[in-house]
Design an enzyme around this catalytic site. Structure first.
Site, PDB file in Angstrom:
ATOM      1  N   TYR A 140      -1.652   7.303   3.323  1.00 47.18           N
ATOM      2  CA  TYR A 140      -2.311   7.543   4.611  1.00 47.18           C
ATOM      3  C   TYR A 140      -2.361   9.036   4.966  1.00 47.18           C
ATOM      4  O   TYR A 140      -2.395   9.401   6.130  1.00 47.18           O
ATOM      5  CB  TYR A 140      -1.638   6.729   5.735  1.00 47.18           C
ATOM      6  N   GLY A 198       0.858  -1.190   0.000  1.00 44.04           N
ATOM      7  CA  GLY A 198       0.000   0.000   0.000  1.00 44.04           C
ATOM      8  C   GLY A 198       0.887   1.230   0.000  1.00 44.04           C
ATOM      9  O   GLY A 198       1.122   1.875  -1.026  1.00 44.04           O
ATOM     10  N   CYS A 204      -7.464  23.148  15.761  1.00 46.87           N
ATOM     11  CA  CYS A 204      -7.492  23.487  17.182  1.00 46.87           C
ATOM     12  C   CYS A 204      -7.114  22.320  18.072  1.00 46.87           C
ATOM     13  O   CYS A 204      -7.977  21.718  18.724  1.00 46.87           O
ATOM     14  CB  CYS A 204      -8.876  24.008  17.559  1.00 46.87           C
TER      15      CYS A 204
HETATM   16  C1  LIG Z   1      -2.529  -2.151   5.665  1.00 46.68           C
HETATM   17  C2  LIG Z   1      -2.441  -3.459   5.021  1.00 46.68           C
HETATM   18  C3  LIG Z   1      -1.642  -3.629   3.901  1.00 46.68           C
HETATM   19  C4  LIG Z   1      -0.767  -2.553   3.338  1.00 46.68           C
HETATM   20  O1  LIG Z   1       0.143  -2.076   4.258  1.00 46.68           O
HETATM   21  P1  LIG Z   1       1.227  -0.987   3.778  1.00 46.68           P
HETATM   22  O2  LIG Z   1       1.998  -0.710   5.016  1.00 46.68           O
HETATM   23  O3  LIG Z   1       0.470   0.202   3.329  1.00 46.68           O
HETATM   24  O4  LIG Z   1       1.999  -1.611   2.692  1.00 46.68           O
HETATM   25  C5  LIG Z   1      -1.659  -4.853   3.284  1.00 46.68           C
HETATM   26  N1  LIG Z   1      -2.416  -5.871   3.743  1.00 46.68           N
HETATM   27  C6  LIG Z   1      -3.191  -5.736   4.843  1.00 46.68           C
HETATM   28  C7  LIG Z   1      -4.005  -6.872   5.291  1.00 46.68           C
HETATM   29  C8  LIG Z   1      -3.229  -4.536   5.519  1.00 46.68           C
HETATM   30  O5  LIG Z   1      -3.990  -4.417   6.609  1.00 46.68           O
END
Ligand SMILES: *Cc1c(COP(=O)(O)O)cnc(C)c1O
Length: 420
Positions: A379, A282, A350
């Protein structure tokens, strides 16, 4: 005077055209990450799939782009799934995660033809089987296992502690077998494998190799005890990125090829085969490709701090307040000037905790200067809120000297349109 550019477009031009705060992505950087992940994550021994964890930044324009690169999607809610459907995503490559999917979300996903459900627990397995059988809709299931490995990362984003809310602990054989039995009675849900995810912002490859060793050992146990062989295995995501110049993460493409090599080695060693290996990056897909442009407003000295106030804050980036996340920044029109002063960059929300960067050396800053906070692509927007009724920023993709608006700035009207 040199001016910082993103995707070949000057930050000043971006700010003048689209306003600030502004989230800008370098489109080619996203494509590069996607291509290197797909290239690195390939094997002669089993199928492979790279799946984007859409919670990091979900946008229809991004989903289209990643779809073109052959990437699938991990979604955690009906809302994320809706975006992938709108983008025309390949549903057979969608993995529906989450530890408490509602019946409505399950029905929506089955109707859409989602390829995989990542099942969290036995109650979910039972509901999914009932709903899929009633609707006569087929899908595959991966069972989420907590491998009990804690990677080096901040506590709030560690998911593999023994008492984690995610998945079933690897030692809890009884619960695992209950899920397997529940699903074996369904005509429409097929248990095709297992899933694990060990955390986030993990910079070293050893943690993932260790997770693969553990999970492939677990698969060998499943083969011996339950007769399950040739299953699919998702190793999750969590690959770290460079927030600060001192961060030294393994490149995503290298991380991917090391994981494949480890999976090939451990399946051989443990005498078990897998049909498919899946990974879910991600943050590493979009984090470094994105940055936030802020305009500096008032400045003041308070105690021993030199404050720079910017026109956004925790409402567009909660990570510093939530996780003590650290970022670096430059002044767009003085990107290479020496840092003369130590500043504290604070937002306009705030909360005393609304500080984006606690301490940073910058050249002398002035009201009206553009501050570019780096690596905010993951994020940031996806966790943004309307706190204090600040509208969410606009999002722009820039590439080869051109910028295009992909999400417009939220207006006052947008913010109040839900009132009845
Ligand atoms: C959050 C998550 C990801 C991605 O994590 P990153 O740190 O953004 O790469 C992949 N698989 C699961 C199940 C997650 O909860």
């Amino acid at each position: 005077m040199e001016i910082l550019q993103i995707g070949g477009v000057s930050c000043r031009k971006l700010a003048d055209e689209f306003g600030t705060p502004l989230n800008v992505y370098d489109e080619n950087k996203i494509r590069y990450q996607a291509e290197s992940a797909v290239r690195g994550f390939s094997s002669e021994k089993f199928e492979t799939e790279v799946v984007y964890a859409s919670k990091a930044f979900s946008s229809i324009a991004l989903f289209r782009m990643l779809g073109e690169e052959g990437i699938g999607f991990d979604v955690v809610s009906g809302g994320e799934l809706y975006g992938v459907i709108q983008a025309g995503g390949d549903m057979s490559k969608v993995y529906f995660h989450g530890n408490n999917k509602s019946n409505e979300e399950m029905e929506m996903a089955l109707d859409a033809g989602v390829g995989y459900f990542v099942v969290d627990n036995v109650m979910e397995a039972s509901r999914l089987a009932d709903i899929a059988d009633r609707k006569q809709r087929s899908t595959k299931a991966l069972l989420r296992i907590n491998p009990g490995i804690s990677a080096h990362t901040h506590e709030y984003i560690m998911t593999a502690a023994p008492d984690s809310k995610f998945g079933i602990h690897i030692k809890d054989r009884k619960h695992i077998e209950e899920v397997i039995q529940k699903l074996s009675r369904s005509r429409y849900v097929k248990l095709s494998g297992f899933h694990s995810h060990i955390g986030s912002q993990i910079v070293e490859a050893e943690s993932f190799e260790k997770a693969l060793e553990t999970m492939i050992g677990f698969l060998a146990g499943m083969k011996a005890d339950m007769g399950l062989d040739n299953m699919e295995l998702s190793i999750g995501g969590g690959f770290g990125i460079r927030y600060l110049d001192t961060d030294k993460p393994v490149e995503l493409g290298d991380m991917c090829s090391r994981m494949v090599a480890a999976a090939e080695r451990y399946t051989e060693e443990k005498g078990v085969s897998i049909s498919k290996l899946i990974t879910e990056p991600g943050r590493s897909m979009v984090g470094e490709a994105g940055c936030t442009l802020y305009t500096i407003g008032d400045m003041k000295t308070s105690g021993d701090k030199n404050y720079i106030f910017v026109d956004g804050g925790m409402s567009d980036n909660i990570r510093p307040a939530l996780y003590d996340a650290e970022y670096t920044a430059v002044l767009a029109e003085k990107p290479d000037a020496v840092g003369e002063t130590t500043y504290c960059v604070a937002g306009k929300n705030c909360e005393s905790g609304d500080v984006l960067i606690r301490q940073i050396r910058l050249p002398k800053a002035e009201t009206g200067d553009l501050l570019v906070m780096k690596a905010t692509g993951a994020y940031g927007y996806s966790m943004a809120s309307n706190y204090n009724r600040l509208g969410r920023p606009a999002v722009v993709f820039a590439a080869d000297g051109n910028a295009r608006l992909v999400i417009r700035r939220e207006t006052y009207e947008d913010q109040y349109k839900l009132e009845v």
